[in-house]
Design an enzyme around this catalytic site. Structure first.
Site, PDB file in Angstrom:
ATOM      1  N   ASP A 213      43.025  47.807  80.055  1.00 25.63           N
ATOM      2  CA  ASP A 213      43.928  49.069  79.719  1.00 25.63           C
ATOM      3  C   ASP A 213      43.014  50.240  80.181  1.00 25.63           C
ATOM      4  OD1 ASP A 213      46.316  49.812  77.687  1.00 25.63           O
ATOM      5  OD2 ASP A 213      44.654  51.214  77.648  1.00 25.63           O
ATOM      6  N   ASN A 221      47.422  62.110  82.064  1.00 28.15           N
ATOM      7  CA  ASN A 221      49.109  62.532  82.122  1.00 28.15           C
ATOM      8  C   ASN A 221      49.337  63.808  81.736  1.00 28.15           C
ATOM      9  OD1 ASN A 221      50.223  60.345  83.556  1.00 28.15           O
ATOM     10  ND2 ASN A 221      50.620  59.244  81.956  1.00 28.15           N
ATOM     11  N   HIS A 226      52.349  63.546  85.276  1.00 33.11           N
ATOM     12  CA  HIS A 226      52.574  62.178  85.546  1.00 33.11           C
ATOM     13  C   HIS A 226      52.357  61.655  87.003  1.00 33.11           C
ATOM     14  CE1 HIS A 226      53.772  61.033  81.681  1.00 33.11           C
ATOM     15  NE2 HIS A 226      54.585  62.145  81.584  1.00 33.11           N
ATOM     16  N   ASP A 230      50.289  58.300  88.037  1.00 35.02           N
ATOM     17  CA  ASP A 230      51.023  57.394  88.708  1.00 35.02           C
ATOM     18  C   ASP A 230      50.012  56.874  89.967  1.00 35.02           C
ATOM     19  OD1 ASP A 230      53.038  57.254  87.124  1.00 35.02           O
ATOM     20  OD2 ASP A 230      54.667  58.220  88.396  1.00 35.02           O
ATOM     21  N   GLU A 256      49.803  51.683  81.233  1.00 32.37           N
ATOM     22  CA  GLU A 256      48.704  51.625  81.926  1.00 32.37           C
ATOM     23  C   GLU A 256      47.650  50.249  81.490  1.00 32.37           C
ATOM     24  OE1 GLU A 256      47.806  53.829  78.069  1.00 32.37           O
ATOM     25  OE2 GLU A 256      49.761  53.488  79.472  1.00 32.37           O
TER      26      GLU A 256
END
Length: 354
Positions: A213, A221, A226, A230, A256
């Site tokens: 993670d 973010n 975002h 990404d 994530e």
């Protein structure tokens, strides 16, 4: 995640939650709707999740179809329906060919029987009769063989056409099981693979689930947006894939979170693998080459567990998830293996994943 303002009922599995959410939004529980909600709920496509959440507590079927077309890039239901229709048509043609061949052989066998009776009749000794019988049999045999060759050619053609349909369905399955952002296997494929481990209990002694993670991803973010998030996820995925064993199953489990399923591993090697991924990720530059903005360092917490003592895939995932939580709770950017004593430490606080 929560796609609507309607609270989800507690104690339901994801399938029941998705069905509840669709009905709460006034949508029929159609397969194509389920596919959209499934991707949104597991968090494998943040942009899709945001689009669905933006619809609020009510949506039309047209709204959902627009989202499906945008993010899936094709009408998957139409592909399957067309493939099934083509397969049904080809199978029907094969059945008719087989019936025709059976009818032809039955007629030929009947002719052989009748000719045999005539030749063997006591009152028949005519050379002309024998000559006629040979002529009839020769023509019938040639006709039957020619028809058989034609049938064989037709069978071969139908087989090639059905093979083409099979390849098309295989490609659809590959697309359906691939995360569009990272190009890794998606949550649907991950769930299938994880459950499949327990179909062969004798192999569980060397099977392992690793969960990875990204640390402080919400902060990334919120700070950079975002689209940057990404791109970072795509880079993280490439680092994990590059360092994982070739035979390992690597997936984006949602948001994530990433996962690696190893079906044949040694305990000492697993910890070394996890540390290699963690260190390589920490040392990977995350920088915008055009603006010079540095997004890093990006780190990850890792938890893993062996399948040897687990009763099912749910327990294996739970143990690895607990180990991952303990890695987060230990300060992040570290690797933890599941231990029985961790259950006391584990009082899950979702804020630690932010």
């Amino acid at each position: 995640m929560n796609t609507t303002s309607t609270p989800k009922p507690q104690g339901l599995d994801i399938a029941a939650q998705i069905t509840f959410a669709m009905r709460s939004m006034g949508l029929p529980p159609l397969p194509r709707n389920y596919a959209v909600f499934y991707e949104a709920y597991i968090g494998s496509n943040p942009a899709l999740t945001r689009k669905l959440a933006a619809l609020g507590s009510h949506a039309t079927q047209a709204d959902i179809d627009v989202i499906a077309e945008e993010f899936f890039g094709h009408n998957s239901n139409r592909i399957i329906e067309n493939a099934h229709s083509r397969l049904a048509s080809e199978l029907d043609s094969l059945v008719r060919l087989m019936k025709q061949e059976q009818s032809s052989l039955e007629t030929y066998n009947k002719l052989l029987d009748e000719t045999s009776v005539r030749i063997n009749a006591k009152n028949t000794a005519s050379v002309d009769l024998l000559r006629n019988a040979i002529q009839i049999l020769t023509l019938a045999t040639g006709d039957t063989l020619a028809r058989g060759e034609k049938t064989a050619e037709s069978f071969n053609q139908k087989s090639q056409e059905m093979e083409a349909v099979r390849r098309e369905l295989d490609e659809y399955k590959r697309i359906a099981n691939t995360d569009s952002l990272t190009r890794l296997a998606n949550r649907r494929a991950f769930d299938e693979k994880l459950a499949g481990l327990f179909n062969f209990p004798t192999n569980l002694s060397r099977a392992t689930l690793i969960l990875i993670d990204v640390d402080h991803f919400k902060r990334i973010n919120d700070t950079f947006g975002h689209p940057v998030g990404d791109k970072i996820l795509a880079t993280v995925a490439s680092v994990i894939r590059a360092n994982a064993p070739r035979e390992g199953f690597v997936a984006r489990a949602g948001g994530e979170e990433f996962a690696i399923i190893l079906e044949s591993s040694i305990d000492e090697e697993i910890h070394t693998l996890c540390e290699r991924i963690r260190v390589n990720l920490e040392s990977t530059p995350f920088r915008n080459s055009r603006t010079g903005i540095n997004y890093g360092p990006v780190t990850a917490s890792i938890g893993y567990s062996s399948a040897a003592e687990c009763e099912d895939s749910g327990e294996l995932y739970s143990r690895s998830d607990i180990a991952l939580y303990c890695a987060k709770n230990s300060g992040r950017n570290c690797t933890r293996e599941f231990e029985a004593g961790m259950r006391k430490e584990f009082t899950k606080n979702w804020l630690i994943y932010k």
